[in-house]
Design an enzyme around this catalytic site. Structure first.
Site, PDB file in Angstrom:
ATOM      1  CG  PHE A  77      -2.055   0.944   1.153  1.00 33.61           C
ATOM      2  CD1 PHE A  77      -3.145   0.669   0.339  1.00 33.61           C
ATOM      3  CD2 PHE A  77      -2.047   2.130   1.870  1.00 33.61           C
ATOM      4  CE1 PHE A  77      -4.200   1.565   0.250  1.00 33.61           C
ATOM      5  CE2 PHE A  77      -3.098   3.024   1.786  1.00 33.61           C
ATOM      6  CZ  PHE A  77      -4.178   2.748   0.975  1.00 33.61           C
ATOM      7  CD  GLU A  78       2.322   1.423   3.643  1.00 36.24           C
ATOM      8  OE1 GLU A  78       2.620   0.231   3.423  1.00 36.24           O
ATOM      9  OE2 GLU A  78       1.281   1.764   4.227  1.00 36.24           O
ATOM     10  CG  HIS A 108      -6.291  -5.734   4.675  1.00 32.30           C
ATOM     11  ND1 HIS A 108      -6.479  -4.414   5.003  1.00 32.30           N
ATOM     12  CD2 HIS A 108      -4.950  -5.918   4.659  1.00 32.30           C
ATOM     13  CE1 HIS A 108      -5.298  -3.833   5.174  1.00 32.30           C
ATOM     14  NE2 HIS A 108      -4.362  -4.720   4.965  1.00 32.30           N
TER      15      HIS A 108
HETATM   16  N1  INI Z   1       1.003  -5.664   2.294  1.00 30.11           N
HETATM   17  C1  INI Z   1       1.625  -6.407   1.356  1.00 30.11           C
HETATM   18  O1  INI Z   1       2.580  -5.928   0.720  1.00 30.11           O
HETATM   19  N2  INI Z   1       1.207  -7.666   1.096  1.00 30.11           N
HETATM   20  C2  INI Z   1       0.156  -8.235   1.771  1.00 30.11           C
HETATM   21  O2  INI Z   1      -0.159  -9.416   1.500  1.00 30.11           O
HETATM   22  C3  INI Z   1      -0.497  -7.466   2.756  1.00 30.11           C
HETATM   23  N3  INI Z   1      -1.596  -8.033   3.494  1.00 30.11           N
HETATM   24  O3  INI Z   1      -1.940  -9.199   3.260  1.00 30.11           O
HETATM   25  O4  INI Z   1      -2.171  -7.407   4.344  1.00 30.11           O
HETATM   26  C4  INI Z   1      -0.045  -6.165   3.005  1.00 30.11           C
HETATM   27  N4  INI Z   1      -0.638  -5.397   3.940  1.00 30.11           N
HETATM   28  C5  INI Z   1      -0.025  -4.220   4.503  1.00 30.11           C
HETATM   29  C6  INI Z   1      -0.327  -2.950   3.707  1.00 30.11           C
HETATM   30  O5  INI Z   1       0.336  -2.958   2.472  1.00 30.11           O
HETATM   31  C7  INI Z   1       0.131  -1.704   4.475  1.00 30.11           C
HETATM   32  O6  INI Z   1       1.512  -1.766   4.717  1.00 30.11           O
HETATM   33  C8  INI Z   1      -0.582  -1.522   5.808  1.00 30.11           C
HETATM   34  O7  INI Z   1      -1.981  -1.546   5.639  1.00 30.11           O
HETATM   35  C9  INI Z   1      -0.174  -0.178   6.481  1.00 30.11           C
HETATM   36  O8  INI Z   1      -0.543   0.940   5.666  1.00 30.11           O
END
Ligand code: INI
Length: 173
Positions: A77-78, A108
């Site tokens: 997400f970042e 999610h």
């Molecule tokens: N981020 C990932 O890169 N892969 C994943 O599978 C994942 N899951 O499964 O939750 C994931 N979540 C974290 C997200 O990218 C953020 O870092 C978090 O929500 C904080 O902003």
């Protein structure tokens, strides 16, 4: 009324006269600068994507020590935030994004996938800097393993190749 186009070859008088301008990028990374944004989440997969991307950049002529920067972020997400900042700096011909999102029990997964993909697309279009999409979105860990050096290849290679080609193409159009 349904109109069905006939599948006939073009007769010579329908062929465009003169030479058509065809523009394509090449796979020459010599002298070009790249940044890679990698998510630490599921790093076991991410590090495999990174190795393949770096090897591809090197094989296409990039100078890894001088011209390639690797930036790690917490999760997929970042990725768009960091990729956008790097693109806006104007220091890189292209950015490669790498990561791995694996479906869990809640919705999610969908939010992270959508935010990541859309964010990368918007950053790329807005900054006019190629940002390739090497983020795996998988139903299972097994699917991810197959795409990070298993039966389905390594998507780090594809993402690096796309970045090199687009870096070249964007200089021509
Ligand atoms: N981020 C990932 O890169 N892969 C994943 O599978 C994942 N899951 O499964 O939750 C994931 N979540 C974290 C997200 O990218 C953020 O870092 C978090 O929500 C904080 O902003």
């Amino acid at each position: 009324m349904l109109f069905v186009a006939e599948r006939k070859p073009l007769s010579s008088d329908l062929m465009p006269k003169g030479k058509i301008q065809r523009v394509t990028g090449n796979l020459d990374a010599r002298g070009k600068k790249f940044a890679i944004v990698l998510s630490r989440f599921n790093s076991f997969i991410g590090e495999r994507l990174l190795s393949a991307a770096l090897e591809t950049l090197e094989r296409t002529g990039a100078n890894l020590r001088k011209n390639v920067k690797v930036v790690r972020v917490p999760g997929a997400f970042e990725i768009p935030q960091a990729a956008s900042r790097l693109a806006r700096s104007g220091k890189f011909e292209a950015i490669i994004t790498l990561g791995c999102i694996i479906r869990g029990e809640t919705p999610h997964f969908d939010s992270v996938c959508a935010g990541c993909a859309k964010g990368i697309e918007v950053a790329s279009v807005e900054t006019q800097t190629p940002i390739s999409f090497g983020v795996l979105t998988c139903n299972t860990l097994e699917e991810a393993i197959q795409r990070a050096g298993g039966k389905s290849g390594n998507k780090g290679i594809d993402a690096a190749m796309a970045a090199v080609e687009m870096a070249s193409l964007m200089k021509k159009i």
